[in-house]
Design an enzyme around this catalytic site. Structure first.
Site, PDB file in Angstrom:
ATOM      1  N   ASP A   1       0.991  -1.239   0.139  1.00 51.39           N
ATOM      2  CA  ASP A   1       0.039   0.106  -0.011  1.00 51.39           C
ATOM      3  C   ASP A   1       0.803   1.127   0.047  1.00 51.39           C
ATOM      4  O   ASP A   1       1.918   1.322   0.394  1.00 51.39           O
ATOM      5  CB  ASP A   1      -0.780   0.241   1.345  1.00 51.39           C
ATOM      6  CG  ASP A   1      -1.754  -1.184   1.275  1.00 51.39           C
ATOM      7  OD1 ASP A   1      -2.202  -1.571  -0.030  1.00 51.39           O
ATOM      8  OD2 ASP A   1      -2.249  -1.411   2.305  1.00 51.39           O
TER       9      ASP A   1
HETATM   10  N1  URA Z   1      -0.946  -5.866   4.139  1.00 50.81           N
HETATM   11  C1  URA Z   1      -1.532  -4.678   3.858  1.00 50.81           C
HETATM   12  O1  URA Z   1      -2.668  -4.447   4.483  1.00 50.81           O
HETATM   13  N2  URA Z   1      -1.080  -3.742   3.462  1.00 50.81           N
HETATM   14  C2  URA Z   1       0.143  -3.884   2.411  1.00 50.81           C
HETATM   15  O2  URA Z   1       0.610  -3.010   1.895  1.00 50.81           O
HETATM   16  C3  URA Z   1       0.749  -5.215   2.620  1.00 50.81           C
HETATM   17  C4  URA Z   1       0.078  -6.087   3.270  1.00 50.81           C
END
Ligand code: URA
Length: 257
Positions: A114
């Site tokens: 993310d």
């Molecule tokens: N899980 C999440 O919620 N976000 C990420 O970026 C990776 C794993």
């Protein structure tokens, strides 16, 4: 002939160098082949030794066989900073992980993090390798450090580790670690899947808010020694190990850097 005037000289390469790099023969031997009229570029025989080509657009044949140089494979680990999007390009002009890696090869992220998640992100131009590592079948281990809005209870940790029902089904078992001195608000979690926003959704399912998420490990790769926003090439040993994890023949891993 094949040299387009508007092309920058930089993208052009002498034909003997191109063919030698492709493993056709030594430069001297290749020069002989050119003089003997064995080399065609875009359908025309060339005999001039100084001929330059653009490997991106010109089609080169020797004795009727097309010679293509595949991009050498490269494998990178980036310590992703916050606010960088995991994509090869963003049409809205936002900062992407590519802004941190200025190399001539076109590499792509292996999976995604993310925008605000930090930490270990692999990038490569080896498509098969990337696809396999992302495939759920290979259950690649991903370790995260999670900062929560409140202390995680032992009971919830236990439930999280046994699997959580998300909209698309149950998550597989996970490992939760309580980190010393963090009052249980900062915990470690190891998962073997890569669903969208998985860690966020797992904790949210039990009423926790994830304030910060940092991926500290992907398989055995960590960002140790790499400040945020910096990257390095994976070593041969690291790539071979990942090949093994992805069910590929590790002896086939070619690393030329
Ligand atoms: N899980 C999440 O919620 N976000 C990420 O970026 C990776 C794993």
């Amino acid at each position: 002939m094949m040299i387009k005037k508007q092309k920058s000289e930089k993208s052009l390469i002498r034909i003997n160098k191109y063919l030698a790099n492709a493993g056709v023969a030594s430069r001297r031997k290749v020069d002989e082949m050119v003089q003997e009229g064995k080399v065609r570029i875009n359908g025309k025989v060339i005999t001039s030794l100084g001929t330059k080509i653009d490997p991106g657009t010109d089609k080169v044949f020797v004795d009727g066989r097309q010679i293509v140089i595949l991009d050498e494979p490269v494998y990178i680990v980036l310590n992703k900073p916050k606010d960088a999007i995991t994509t090869a390009s963003d049409e809205r002009g936002r900062s992407t992980v590519m802004d941190y890696i200025r190399i001539k090869h076109r590499v792509y992220p292996v999976g995604r993090l993310d925008r605000n998640t930090t930490g270990v992100l692999l990038l490569t131009n080896d498509g098969e390798f990337a696809n396999r590592l992302m495939h759920p079948k290979f259950e690649v281990k991903k370790a995260y450090k999670v900062t929560l809005d409140k202390a995680l209870t032992r009971e919830d940790a236990d439930k999280l580790s046994h699997g959580v029902r998300l909209s698309e089904g149950m998550t597989k078992s996970a490992k939760i670690h309580f980190l010393p001195g963090e009052k249980n608000k900062v915990v470690g979690i190891i998962i073997h899947e890569g669903r969208n926003r998985q860690v966020h959704r797992m904790f949210e399912a039990f009423g926790y808010e994830v304030y910060k998420l940092d991926r500290v490990g992907y398989a055995d790769i960590t960002y140790e020694g790499l400040p945020r926003g910096r990257w390095r090439y994976l070593t041969k040993t690291e790539v071979r190990k990942l090949y093994e994890i992805a069910g590929m023949d590790k002896t086939a891993a070619t690393i030329q850097y």
